[in-house]
Design an enzyme around this catalytic site. Structure first.
Site, short mmCIF file in Angstrom:
data_model
loop_
_atom_site.label_atom_id
_atom_site.label_comp_id
_atom_site.label_asym_id
_atom_site.label_seq_id
_atom_site.Cartn_x
_atom_site.Cartn_y
_atom_site.Cartn_z
N GLU A 175 0.77 -1.25 -0.15
CA GLU A 175 -0.05 -0.07 0.07
C GLU A 175 0.91 1.24 -0.06
OE1 GLU A 175 -2.97 -0.18 2.88
OE2 GLU A 175 -4.08 -1.91 1.69
N GLU A 298 -4.83 -8.77 -0.52
CA GLU A 298 -5.37 -8.55 0.77
C GLU A 298 -7.02 -8.40 0.17
OE1 GLU A 298 -4.30 -5.69 3.41
OE2 GLU A 298 -1.98 -5.76 2.93
O1 AHR Z 1 -5.26 -6.07 6.75
C1 AHR Z 1 -5.38 -4.95 7.70
C2 AHR Z 1 -4.41 -3.94 6.90
O2 AHR Z 1 -5.34 -3.42 5.60
C3 AHR Z 1 -3.19 -3.78 6.25
O3 AHR Z 1 -2.25 -3.81 7.20
C4 AHR Z 1 -3.07 -2.92 5.30
O4 AHR Z 1 -2.32 -3.47 4.16
C5 AHR Z 1 -4.61 -2.65 4.63
O5 AHR Z 1 -4.87 -1.43 4.71
#
Ligand code: AHR
Length: 496
Positions: A175, A298
């Site tokens: 990110e 994710e």
């Molecule tokens: O999964 C929780 C958070 O969500 C992670 O650290 C980040 O990459 C995303 O914003």
């Protein structure tokens, strides 16, 4: 009253292979995921294997997760790997900035790689680009993968690992448009070019370098990143571009209406659109010699109960399980270009597979989806035609009442169908037919369902939601199945 639906399967019409990596996972130093969920050190009451809790090992081993991403997440771009190696008593204590908790560094690279070996998964390490250096990232890769006669390799050997760990998946930041450095895509692209100039040679030719991609609210990141690399003739440095997509924002984990649930299922299309856009871009950017793939790094539900003070802990209900199952159907569809997906996160955080309470552990309904869907891995996705009514919600919105996906094994003798009855109230009477001449026998039929979408496993009642074997239907050209409301069913067909 049940509603009627039909699925016609075309086992001869094979599409692409469903990569097993679509069923990978993600564990971050966040809340109780690593500390308590995996690492318990020398806890007197929790059975452990050199600090790693045995019940977690057992539960995850059964899932054969293809890969596990670590150490973050936002944590990754504030993590300095040297803090987490060597004698434990000498490791520095730090402040885990994003998740506002202490970091003992007891669980570091060697512990993570040992954990991966214990549960039979491939490690995927995310490097620190936001607050790290090229030198630090290269040394980490060297520590893990090199067999040269260097001081860094000597350090690994001194820490008890004479042979290289051979880590194949390396993320170049996380990110970086946000917690990973608030960068513009052009700036990140320049950094990506700089990091990978050195990483490629050290990581080894088979290693995969993974670039930070977009999320649904950031539509032009991928395009601008890839354009920058194209201009510099550097597209060869990207193996995959990795996106994030969380859904459910603002809603509650256990206090929701049927309409909220239908809206959640409909919102999976947001992830679909985001992935399709990225796939279009990598298709255009790649060449016959160099194909760039897409990873969903994710994903999962993120309910309002998951906050920084709660360590992003949330409950995991039948709703979460059905959400996961419908997402997997989407991932299968996109599987020609979508290589890996990592649900967030493995234990005690967001849409977890496992919850722990001190020495107790339970499997969530989402764990059961991973287990039930195992036969899909590495199968050929086949053509399927589904007829089902639509469900109407929020007055004007509609989605089909069923979601389904089918794969056939490489020898063509086993076919695996998964079906979600999304209707929260009505059972479904499903007829399955085949458009080839073989006699397909139903050899197993399992279903995960409950009295309510809000059902979940608790420490007092850990078996509330577990898949049950259903009676096999009568032998017929078009076997019939009864699907409970809000249920997920898997059906195995075999032929001679
Ligand atoms: O999964 C929780 C958070 O969500 C992670 O650290 C980040 O990459 C995303 O914003």
């Amino acid at each position: 009253m049940s509603f009627k639906a039909g699925i016609s399967l075309s086992p001869r019409e094979k599409r692409h292979t469903v990569s097993r990596y679509l069923y990978s996972h993600f564990a971050e130093h966040l809340g109780r995921c690593i500390y308590e969920g995996i690492w318990v050190g020398d806890h007197p009451r929790i059975e452990n294997d050199g600090g790693i809790r045995c019940d977690t090992i057992e539960a995850l081993k059964k899932l054969e997760l293809p890969a596990l991403r670590w150490p973050g997440g936002c944590f990754a771009d504030n993590y300095h790997w040297m803090d987490g190696i060597g004698p434990r008593e000498k490791r520095p204590r730090r402040h885990n900035l994003w998740w506002n908790q202490p970091e003992s560094n007891e669980f570091g690279t060697d512990e993570f790689l040992r954990f991966c070996r214990l549960i039979g998964t491939e490690p995927y390490i995310c490097l620190n680009v936001g607050s790290g250096t090229v030198e630090e990232a290269c040394a980490w890769v060297e520590y893990c993968n090199s067999s040269q006669n260097t001081s860094t390799v000597a350090l690994r050997k001194a820490n008890g690992h004479p042979e290289p760990h051979k880590v194949m998946f390396w993320g170049v930041g996380n990110e970086n448009w946000g917690c990973g450095g608030n960068m513009r895509p052009e700036y990140y692209a320049d950094l990506y070019r700089r990091y990978t100039a050195y990483l490629r040679g050290i990581a080894g030719p088979e290693a995969k370098l993974i670039a930070c991609g977009s999320h649904p609210g950031l539509p032009d990141w991928d395009e601008r990143f890839l354009a920058n690399l194209r201009d510099g003739n550097m597209l060869h440095s990207v193996d995959y571009i990795a996106l994030h997509s969380y859904l459910g924002w603002g809603k509650s984990d256990v206090n929701f209406s049927d309409e909220d649930f239908l809206n959640l299922i409909a919102s999976i299309d947001i992830t679909g659109q985001c992935l399709r856009r990225a796939i279009g871009l990598v298709q255009a950017a790649g060449t016959p010699e160099k194909k760039i793939g897409v990873i969903l790094d994710e994903w999962g539900t993120w309910w309002k109960e998951a906050t920084v003070p709660s360590g992003l802990y949330q409950q995991n209900t039948l709703q979460d399980a059905l959400f996961a199952a419908v997402n997997f159907h989407l991932f299968h569809e996109l599987g020609e270009w979508l290589f890996m997906t990592n649900m967030a996160q493995t234990i005690n955080v967001l849409q977890a597979l496992i919850l722990t309470r001190g020495p107790e552990l339970l499997l969530t309904p989402t764990w059961h989806v991973y287990e039930m869907y195992k036969p899909h891995r590495e199968g050929f996705l086949i053509k399927l035609a589904q007829t089902s009514p639509n469900l109407r919600f929020f007055e004007t919105k509609e989605i089909p009442a069923l979601s389904s996906s089918a794969t056939v094994s490489s020898d063509g003798r086993r076919m695996f169908l998964s079906v979600v009855n999304i209707d929260p109230k009505q059972p479904c009477s499903l007829a399955v037919s085949f458009d080839d001449l073989h006699e397909w026998r139903v050899t197993r039929c399992r279903s995960l369902s409950g009295g309510s979408l809000k059902d979940h496993n608790t420490f007092e009642s850990p078996g509330t939601l577990e898949p049950k074997d259903l009676p096999l239907p009568e032998k017929a050209a078009s076997p019939q199945f009864q699907l409970s409301p809000a249920s997920m069913t898997t059906i195995l067909f075999e032929r001679d």
